[in-house]
Write a protein that holds these residues in place. Structure first.
Motif, mmCIF file in Angstrom:
data_model
loop_
_atom_site.group_PDB
_atom_site.id
_atom_site.type_symbol
_atom_site.label_atom_id
_atom_site.label_comp_id
_atom_site.label_asym_id
_atom_site.label_seq_id
_atom_site.Cartn_x
_atom_site.Cartn_y
_atom_site.Cartn_z
ATOM 1 N N SER A 82 0.829 -1.201 0.000
ATOM 2 C CA SER A 82 0.000 0.000 0.000
ATOM 3 C C SER A 82 0.863 1.251 0.000
ATOM 4 N N SER A 83 0.299 2.356 -0.475
ATOM 5 C CA SER A 83 1.032 3.617 -0.460
ATOM 6 C C SER A 83 1.248 4.115 0.962
ATOM 7 N N ARG A 84 0.338 3.802 1.856
ATOM 8 C CA ARG A 84 0.518 4.170 3.264
ATOM 9 C C ARG A 84 1.773 3.523 3.826
ATOM 10 N N GLY A 85 1.956 2.241 3.556
ATOM 11 C CA GLY A 85 3.145 1.538 4.023
ATOM 12 C C GLY A 85 4.399 2.003 3.317
ATOM 13 N N LEU A 86 4.282 2.261 2.003
ATOM 14 C CA LEU A 86 5.418 2.785 1.246
ATOM 15 C C LEU A 86 5.864 4.125 1.817
ATOM 16 N N ASN A 87 4.925 5.001 2.107
ATOM 17 C CA ASN A 87 5.264 6.307 2.658
ATOM 18 C C ASN A 87 5.936 6.179 4.020
ATOM 19 N N SER A 88 5.527 5.207 4.801
ATOM 20 C CA SER A 88 6.158 4.950 6.094
ATOM 21 C C SER A 88 7.610 4.536 5.912
ATOM 22 N N ALA A 89 7.847 3.631 4.960
ATOM 23 C CA ALA A 89 9.209 3.164 4.691
ATOM 24 C C ALA A 89 10.083 4.291 4.166
ATOM 25 N N VAL A 90 9.555 5.072 3.220
ATOM 26 C CA VAL A 90 10.316 6.180 2.644
ATOM 27 C C VAL A 90 10.668 7.204 3.725
ATOM 28 N N ALA A 91 9.704 7.517 4.583
ATOM 29 C CA ALA A 91 9.955 8.464 5.668
ATOM 30 C C ALA A 91 11.007 7.949 6.639
ATOM 31 N N ASN B 229 -0.915 -6.246 -5.242
ATOM 32 C CA ASN B 229 -2.146 -6.626 -4.568
ATOM 33 C C ASN B 229 -3.284 -6.013 -5.362
ATOM 34 N N GLU B 230 -4.213 -6.813 -5.808
ATOM 35 C CA GLU B 230 -5.290 -6.331 -6.663
ATOM 36 C C GLU B 230 -6.089 -5.212 -6.002
ATOM 37 N N PHE B 231 -6.230 -5.300 -4.686
ATOM 38 C CA PHE B 231 -7.051 -4.323 -3.971
ATOM 39 C C PHE B 231 -6.402 -2.941 -3.942
ATOM 40 N N THR B 232 -5.083 -2.895 -3.852
ATOM 41 C CA THR B 232 -4.384 -1.606 -3.716
ATOM 42 C C THR B 232 -3.624 -1.207 -4.982
ATOM 43 N N LYS B 233 -3.906 -1.839 -6.097
ATOM 44 C CA LYS B 233 -3.099 -1.643 -7.297
ATOM 45 C C LYS B 233 -3.141 -0.213 -7.835
ATOM 46 N N ALA B 234 -4.186 0.559 -7.480
ATOM 47 C CA ALA B 234 -4.306 1.928 -7.976
ATOM 48 C C ALA B 234 -3.554 2.943 -7.118
ATOM 49 N N HIS B 235 -2.942 2.503 -6.022
ATOM 50 C CA HIS B 235 -2.178 3.418 -5.179
ATOM 51 C C HIS B 235 -0.970 3.973 -5.932
ATOM 52 N N ASP B 236 -0.456 5.080 -5.436
ATOM 53 C CA ASP B 236 0.724 5.707 -6.021
ATOM 54 C C ASP B 236 1.985 5.062 -5.440
ATOM 55 N N PHE B 237 2.710 4.350 -6.283
ATOM 56 C CA PHE B 237 3.916 3.657 -5.837
ATOM 57 C C PHE B 237 5.175 4.220 -6.497
ATOM 58 N N ALA B 238 5.133 5.479 -6.881
ATOM 59 C CA ALA B 238 6.243 6.076 -7.612
ATOM 60 C C ALA B 238 7.547 6.048 -6.818
ATOM 61 N N GLN B 239 7.470 6.060 -5.493
ATOM 62 C CA GLN B 239 8.679 6.114 -4.675
ATOM 63 C C GLN B 239 9.245 4.731 -4.338
ATOM 64 N N ALA B 240 8.615 3.684 -4.833
ATOM 65 C CA ALA B 240 9.086 2.337 -4.524
ATOM 66 C C ALA B 240 10.432 2.062 -5.184
ATOM 67 N N SER B 241 11.301 1.352 -4.474
ATOM 68 C CA SER B 241 12.581 0.938 -5.042
ATOM 69 C C SER B 241 12.408 -0.236 -5.996
ATOM 70 N N TYR B 242 11.411 -1.076 -5.735
ATOM 71 C CA TYR B 242 11.152 -2.261 -6.551
ATOM 72 C C TYR B 242 9.648 -2.476 -6.653
ATOM 73 N N ARG B 243 9.220 -3.041 -7.786
ATOM 74 C CA ARG B 243 7.845 -3.485 -7.973
ATOM 75 C C ARG B 243 7.890 -4.953 -8.358
ATOM 76 N N ILE B 244 7.187 -5.787 -7.611
ATOM 77 C CA ILE B 244 7.222 -7.224 -7.862
ATOM 78 C C ILE B 244 5.796 -7.780 -7.925
ATOM 79 N N GLU B 245 5.648 -8.876 -8.619
ATOM 80 C CA GLU B 245 4.345 -9.528 -8.731
ATOM 81 C C GLU B 245 4.108 -10.510 -7.594
ATOM 82 N N ARG B 246 5.196 -11.119 -7.102
ATOM 83 C CA ARG B 246 5.046 -12.123 -6.035
ATOM 84 C C ARG B 246 6.289 -12.091 -5.144
ATOM 85 N N LEU B 247 6.125 -12.594 -3.933
ATOM 86 C CA LEU B 247 7.202 -12.529 -2.944
ATOM 87 C C LEU B 247 8.444 -13.292 -3.368
#
Length: 212
Positions: A165-174, A184-202
């Motif tokens: 989620s973007s909430r969790g991403l923002n926590s990590a970035v901060a 995750n299909e449910f959160t796929k529309a969140h803004d993940f621009a600051q992510a270091s990596y994007r993956i489909e599965r663990l």
């Protein structure tokens, strides 16, 4: 090199995000309020959630407190009855444990976390678990992940957060920690621009660890 993995829980290790939303939707429907999913997802990114919409609809605080308890009951009902497993998680964690130390940092309440893991095999791979009661300020504040680093005695550069989620991403970035976002299909529309990596599965984390 990344030596520590800090996992979010809901939506990353178990498929619960939808059911938490459904529980809130049902609790608001009980008092005649429709929960708008798109707005819920936007509010979720700020750590606000269900009750902002209730307040906007004019619901008073005593009623919100009552329906929050109802929502929690509905959610636990779903945790007991719905399929929340994510295929391959246990096997992937077993492999990742050969390469890094791992922990869970979640906004889930202890009672829900314990219910989810009463008969699951995920916790055995974790050095520790931080639930909502273990820190003061929730995601997107950096405190949860900074607390995880402190528990490990790890430097920020040695750790990788795994979120959905973007909430969790923002926590990590901060917190200054690299973050991998797992689909995750449910959160796929969140803004993940600051992510270091994007993956489909663990399972893709293994290659990331090898490359760092």
């Amino acid at each position: 090199m990344k030596k520590y993995l800090l996992f979010d829980h809901d939506g990353v290790l178990v498929d619960t995000e939808l059911w938490y939303y459904r529980a809130g939707e049902r609790a608001l429907a009980d008092i005649g309020v429709a929960l708008d999913k798109d707005r819920y997802l936007r509010d979720m990114s700020q750590g606000v959630g269900t009750w902002a919409q209730a307040r906007a609809a004019g619901v008073d605080e005593p009623t919100i407190d009552r329906q929050r308890a109802v929502r929690n009951d509905y959610y636990q009902e779903y945790l007991r009855t719905e399929a929340i497993e994510i295929e391959g998680v246990v096997e992937t964690l077993a492999e990742l444990s050969k390469h890094a130390r791992m922990a869970i940092v979640t906004t889930a309440k202890r009672v829900d976390f314990d219910l989810i893991h009463a008969e699951r095999q995920i916790k055995q791979f974790m050095d520790f678990v931080l639930v909502r009661e273990d820190y003061q300020l929730a995601k997107p504040h950096p405190e949860p992940y900074l607390t995880g680093l402190q528990r490990f005695g790890a430097a920020k550069e040695e750790a990788l957060v795994v979120e959905d989620s973007s909430r969790g991403l923002n926590s990590a970035v901060a917190a200054g920690i690299d973050c991998a976002i797992v689909h995750n299909e449910f959160t796929k529309a969140h803004d993940f621009a600051q992510a270091s990596y994007r993956i489909e599965r663990l399972s893709e984390l293994t290659d990331i660890l090898r490359a760092t």
